[in-house]
Design a protein around this motif. Sequence first.
Motif, PDB file in Angstrom:
ATOM      1  N   ALA A 121      -3.307   3.622  -2.049  1.00 32.03           N
ATOM      2  CA  ALA A 121      -4.392   4.607  -2.122  1.00 32.03           C
ATOM      3  C   ALA A 121      -5.423   4.406  -1.020  1.00 32.03           C
ATOM      4  CB  ALA A 121      -5.078   4.527  -3.483  1.00 32.03           C
ATOM      5  N   GLU A 122      -5.332   3.292  -0.301  1.00 30.91           N
ATOM      6  CA  GLU A 122      -6.310   2.978   0.731  1.00 30.91           C
ATOM      7  C   GLU A 122      -5.620   2.238   1.869  1.00 30.91           C
ATOM      8  OE1 GLU A 122      -9.568   0.745  -0.907  1.00 30.91           O
ATOM      9  OE2 GLU A 122      -9.742   2.084  -2.636  1.00 30.91           O
ATOM     10  N   THR A 123      -6.251   2.255   3.027  1.00 32.64           N
ATOM     11  CA  THR A 123      -5.799   1.412   4.131  1.00 32.64           C
ATOM     12  C   THR A 123      -6.369   0.022   3.873  1.00 32.64           C
ATOM     13  OG1 THR A 123      -5.676   3.251   5.680  1.00 32.64           O
ATOM     14  CG2 THR A 123      -5.926   1.044   6.631  1.00 32.64           C
ATOM     15  N   ILE A 124      -5.503  -0.974   3.938  1.00 32.73           N
ATOM     16  CA  ILE A 124      -5.914  -2.331   3.576  1.00 32.73           C
ATOM     17  C   ILE A 124      -5.112  -3.342   4.391  1.00 32.73           C
ATOM     18  CG2 ILE A 124      -4.307  -2.487   1.628  1.00 32.73           C
ATOM     19  CD1 ILE A 124      -6.622  -3.902   0.102  1.00 32.73           C
ATOM     20  N   VAL A 125      -5.754  -4.421   4.783  1.00 31.61           N
ATOM     21  CA  VAL A 125      -5.100  -5.479   5.562  1.00 31.61           C
ATOM     22  C   VAL A 125      -4.608  -6.561   4.613  1.00 31.61           C
ATOM     23  CG1 VAL A 125      -5.432  -7.270   7.315  1.00 31.61           C
ATOM     24  CG2 VAL A 125      -6.515  -5.026   7.595  1.00 31.61           C
ATOM     25  N   ILE A 126      -3.336  -6.918   4.767  1.00 35.67           N
ATOM     26  CA  ILE A 126      -2.753  -8.028   4.008  1.00 35.67           C
ATOM     27  C   ILE A 126      -2.742  -9.225   4.957  1.00 35.67           C
ATOM     28  CG2 ILE A 126      -0.803  -8.829   2.626  1.00 35.67           C
ATOM     29  CD1 ILE A 126      -2.042  -6.204   1.596  1.00 35.67           C
ATOM     30  N   PRO A 127      -3.600 -10.233   4.685  1.00 35.18           N
ATOM     31  CA  PRO A 127      -3.690 -11.360   5.620  1.00 35.18           C
ATOM     32  C   PRO A 127      -2.405 -12.197   5.652  1.00 35.18           C
ATOM     33  CG  PRO A 127      -5.121 -11.715   3.713  1.00 35.18           C
ATOM     34  CD  PRO A 127      -4.500 -10.360   3.554  1.00 35.18           C
ATOM     35  N   SER A 128      -2.129 -12.719   6.811  1.00 30.31           N
ATOM     36  CA  SER A 128      -0.961 -13.567   7.010  1.00 30.31           C
ATOM     37  C   SER A 128      -1.159 -14.916   6.320  1.00 30.31           C
ATOM     38  CB  SER A 128      -0.742 -13.785   8.507  1.00 30.31           C
ATOM     39  OG  SER A 128       0.099 -14.892   8.731  1.00 30.31           O
TER      40      SER A 128
ATOM     41  N   ILE B  66       1.686 -10.395  -0.925  1.00 30.91           N
ATOM     42  CA  ILE B  66       1.417 -11.493   0.000  1.00 30.91           C
ATOM     43  C   ILE B  66       2.181 -11.194   1.289  1.00 30.91           C
ATOM     44  CG2 ILE B  66       0.910 -13.293  -1.696  1.00 30.91           C
ATOM     45  CD1 ILE B  66       3.792 -14.276  -1.325  1.00 30.91           C
ATOM     46  N   ASN B  67       1.657 -11.699   2.382  1.00 30.07           N
ATOM     47  CA  ASN B  67       2.244 -11.490   3.696  1.00 30.07           C
ATOM     48  C   ASN B  67       2.658 -12.859   4.219  1.00 30.07           C
ATOM     49  OD1 ASN B  67       2.713 -11.158   6.439  1.00 30.07           O
ATOM     50  ND2 ASN B  67       0.706 -10.291   6.885  1.00 30.07           N
ATOM     51  N   TYR B  68       3.951 -13.110   4.297  1.00 32.26           N
ATOM     52  CA  TYR B  68       4.417 -14.396   4.802  1.00 32.26           C
ATOM     53  C   TYR B  68       4.783 -14.323   6.290  1.00 32.26           C
ATOM     54  CZ  TYR B  68       9.028 -12.433   3.762  1.00 32.26           C
ATOM     55  OH  TYR B  68      10.129 -11.623   3.700  1.00 32.26           O
ATOM     56  N   GLY B  69       4.362 -13.244   6.946  1.00 36.85           N
ATOM     57  CA  GLY B  69       4.561 -13.100   8.385  1.00 36.85           C
ATOM     58  C   GLY B  69       3.540 -13.905   9.164  1.00 36.85           C
ATOM     59  N   LEU B  70       3.660 -13.875  10.483  1.00 34.95           N
ATOM     60  CA  LEU B  70       2.785 -14.658  11.353  1.00 34.95           C
ATOM     61  C   LEU B  70       1.481 -13.945  11.687  1.00 34.95           C
ATOM     62  CD1 LEU B  70       5.434 -16.131  13.819  1.00 34.95           C
ATOM     63  CD2 LEU B  70       4.372 -17.212  11.819  1.00 34.95           C
ATOM     64  N   THR B  71       1.427 -12.638  11.457  1.00 33.90           N
ATOM     65  CA  THR B  71       0.219 -11.872  11.762  1.00 33.90           C
ATOM     66  C   THR B  71      -0.188 -11.036  10.549  1.00 33.90           C
ATOM     67  OG1 THR B  71       1.507 -10.034  12.646  1.00 33.90           O
ATOM     68  CG2 THR B  71       0.780 -11.704  14.224  1.00 33.90           C
TER      69      THR B  71
ATOM     70  N   SER C 129      -3.281 -13.749  -3.073  1.00 34.83           N
ATOM     71  CA  SER C 129      -2.607 -12.467  -2.896  1.00 34.83           C
ATOM     72  C   SER C 129      -3.649 -11.363  -2.787  1.00 34.83           C
ATOM     73  CB  SER C 129      -1.636 -12.210  -4.051  1.00 34.83           C
ATOM     74  OG  SER C 129      -2.320 -12.181  -5.279  1.00 34.83           O
ATOM     75  N   THR C 130      -3.228 -10.245  -2.225  1.00 35.06           N
ATOM     76  CA  THR C 130      -4.108  -9.092  -2.037  1.00 35.06           C
ATOM     77  C   THR C 130      -3.736  -8.022  -3.052  1.00 35.06           C
ATOM     78  OG1 THR C 130      -4.251  -9.576   0.326  1.00 35.06           O
ATOM     79  CG2 THR C 130      -4.868  -7.347  -0.370  1.00 35.06           C
ATOM     80  N   LEU C 131      -4.743  -7.470  -3.718  1.00 30.70           N
ATOM     81  CA  LEU C 131      -4.515  -6.381  -4.662  1.00 30.70           C
ATOM     82  C   LEU C 131      -4.660  -5.064  -3.918  1.00 30.70           C
ATOM     83  CD1 LEU C 131      -6.528  -7.635  -7.768  1.00 30.70           C
ATOM     84  CD2 LEU C 131      -4.067  -7.722  -7.378  1.00 30.70           C
ATOM     85  N   VAL C 132      -3.588  -4.284  -3.912  1.00 35.79           N
ATOM     86  CA  VAL C 132      -3.589  -3.007  -3.221  1.00 35.79           C
ATOM     87  C   VAL C 132      -3.737  -1.903  -4.268  1.00 35.79           C
ATOM     88  CG1 VAL C 132      -2.309  -1.473  -1.691  1.00 35.79           C
ATOM     89  CG2 VAL C 132      -2.093  -3.959  -1.435  1.00 35.79           C
ATOM     90  N   PRO C 133      -4.816  -1.123  -4.201  1.00 31.01           N
ATOM     91  CA  PRO C 133      -5.008  -0.058  -5.185  1.00 31.01           C
ATOM     92  C   PRO C 133      -4.023   1.088  -4.962  1.00 31.01           C
ATOM     93  CG  PRO C 133      -6.740   0.016  -3.535  1.00 31.01           C
ATOM     94  CD  PRO C 133      -5.901  -1.190  -3.224  1.00 31.01           C
TER      95      PRO C 133
ATOM     96  N   LEU D 296       6.354  -8.657   3.570  1.00 30.57           N
ATOM     97  CA  LEU D 296       5.518  -8.527   2.383  1.00 30.57           C
ATOM     98  C   LEU D 296       6.342  -8.789   1.137  1.00 30.57           C
ATOM     99  CD1 LEU D 296       3.565  -5.252   3.250  1.00 30.57           C
ATOM    100  CD2 LEU D 296       2.844  -7.621   3.616  1.00 30.57           C
ATOM    101  N   SER D 297       5.726  -9.461   0.180  1.00 34.60           N
ATOM    102  CA  SER D 297       6.411  -9.781  -1.060  1.00 34.60           C
ATOM    103  C   SER D 297       5.441  -9.700  -2.228  1.00 34.60           C
ATOM    104  CB  SER D 297       6.998 -11.195  -0.964  1.00 34.60           C
ATOM    105  OG  SER D 297       7.746 -11.502  -2.102  1.00 34.60           O
ATOM    106  N   LEU D 298       5.970  -9.464  -3.413  1.00 36.59           N
ATOM    107  CA  LEU D 298       5.172  -9.523  -4.636  1.00 36.59           C
ATOM    108  C   LEU D 298       5.186 -10.965  -5.117  1.00 36.59           C
ATOM    109  CD1 LEU D 298       6.029  -6.426  -4.561  1.00 36.59           C
ATOM    110  CD2 LEU D 298       5.744  -6.507  -7.014  1.00 36.59           C
ATOM    111  N   PRO D 299       4.039 -11.638  -5.187  1.00 34.10           N
ATOM    112  CA  PRO D 299       4.030 -13.047  -5.575  1.00 34.10           C
ATOM    113  C   PRO D 299       4.475 -13.278  -7.019  1.00 34.10           C
ATOM    114  CG  PRO D 299       1.804 -12.209  -5.420  1.00 34.10           C
ATOM    115  CD  PRO D 299       2.705 -11.132  -4.908  1.00 34.10           C
TER     116      PRO D 299
END
Length: 186
Positions: free
Chosen positions: A38-45, A140-145, A81-85, A112-115
């Motif tokens: 529902a929003e633009t959101i950054v998932i931190p690495s 969660i973002n297990y990538g490098l960026t 983890s990041t909560l994405v609405p 990206l994965s669901l923890p």
Amino acid sequence: MTEEKLRGFEVVKAYHDKDIQIPQRSTTHAAGYDIESAETIVIPSMAKQLLGYFADEFRKIFNIAPTKPTETEENSTLLKSTLVPTGLKSYMQEDEYLQIVNRSSNPLKRFLSLPNSIGIIDQDYYNNEKNEGHIYVQLINYGLTDFTIKKGDRIAQGIFTKFLKTDGDEGGLTQRTGGFGSSDTE
């Protein structure tokens, strides 16, 4: 005569004017309903967070002053983890729940994965008093960026599922009053 609503999705009040799409199945035989952000959101690495943490610890061990507030000082919770609405809530029958599952492209293409592997939305989460049953997707973002999810990106799938009860089950001990992540019984 009104038709009984069996199961489906609705937009929560706070997002009524935000052009939220009701989830649809992509193909005729698909089990899951595609759920969008529902929003633009950054998932931190997570990798970046870990590197920042270890750099902070290295600085502490060798008494090297950081040039700016450290990662751990800015965000004391490591690997959260990041909560994405989604802007959605869901209604269903008493013997059903909504599974929130990852899209197959998320780990493969976006890291990206669901923890919690599978999110469970219970029937009594709908219209709860704390958040109206607003569904959030934990990622969660297990990538490098860091990864930016844009509003409208498909982030998960919802699958309605029946469940069974044991012999003698009389139900829970309390009524749900809690919002996300808690039935307020713990």
